[in-house]
Enzyme design. Sequence first.
Site, short mmCIF file in Angstrom:
data_model
loop_
_atom_site.label_atom_id
_atom_site.label_comp_id
_atom_site.label_asym_id
_atom_site.label_seq_id
_atom_site.Cartn_x
_atom_site.Cartn_y
_atom_site.Cartn_z
N TYR A 147 -5.86 -27.88 11.58
CA TYR A 147 -5.74 -26.42 11.46
C TYR A 147 -4.50 -25.91 12.22
O TYR A 147 -3.71 -25.15 11.65
CB TYR A 147 -7.01 -25.73 11.95
N GLU A 154 2.62 -22.96 8.13
CA GLU A 154 2.59 -21.75 7.30
C GLU A 154 3.46 -20.66 7.93
O GLU A 154 4.31 -20.05 7.25
CB GLU A 154 1.16 -21.24 7.17
#
Length: 221
Positions: A147, A154
């Site tokens: 994560y 991102e």
Amino acid sequence: MAAFFSLLRRLYLSVYNWTVFFGWSQVLYHVLITLKESGHENVYNAAEKPLLFAQTAAVLEILHGLVGLVRSPVSATLPQIGSRLYLTWGILWSFPETRSHVLVTSLLISWSITEIIRYSFFGFKEAFGFAPSWLLWLRYSTFLLLYPTGISSEVGLIYIALPFIKASEKYCIRMPNKWNFSFDYFYAAILALGIYVPGSPHMYTYMLAQRKKALSKSKRE
């Protein structure tokens, strides 16, 4: 009749989960092969087709939650899928200048490993009524590393895309127009970056709580 619909639901979700599992497996395969043979600059082009398929198919999960096919809350599903669709279509597909960056590789590896585990976990549960204990552990443990690497990639790619977004003015709506409305994709991207600040810790905390709950339940069983 209820038993028939329950069987139909399980059959549909089994096919859905294993199909998308295959899509993400293709993404990881192409990423690793391309990384070995020709470097990270070519990773996106090699993995683009299965990536667009697998990530876009996730839209159905929002519908699954809305109609009650699954118990996952839409409030948790929507932001995660929305952010990934934005990266997939709104950044990588829309701005080719970002595709050769090394962060694309870390993004796709993080996403694909996470999703291969997740979809196989749900695929087992729907098809056979259970998932192996080792897969349960992977489902609720690998995100501890993947994560943060995925989110960092991102954010990094959105930031890298900013000058290209600004220069191209793609997706911008300028006034005057018949709708009397303006939209600037550059500032929308900055807003998206801002959402990551409170959103990422919130999602990570939510996932930690889910991990504790799931692993505690498996120990009792």
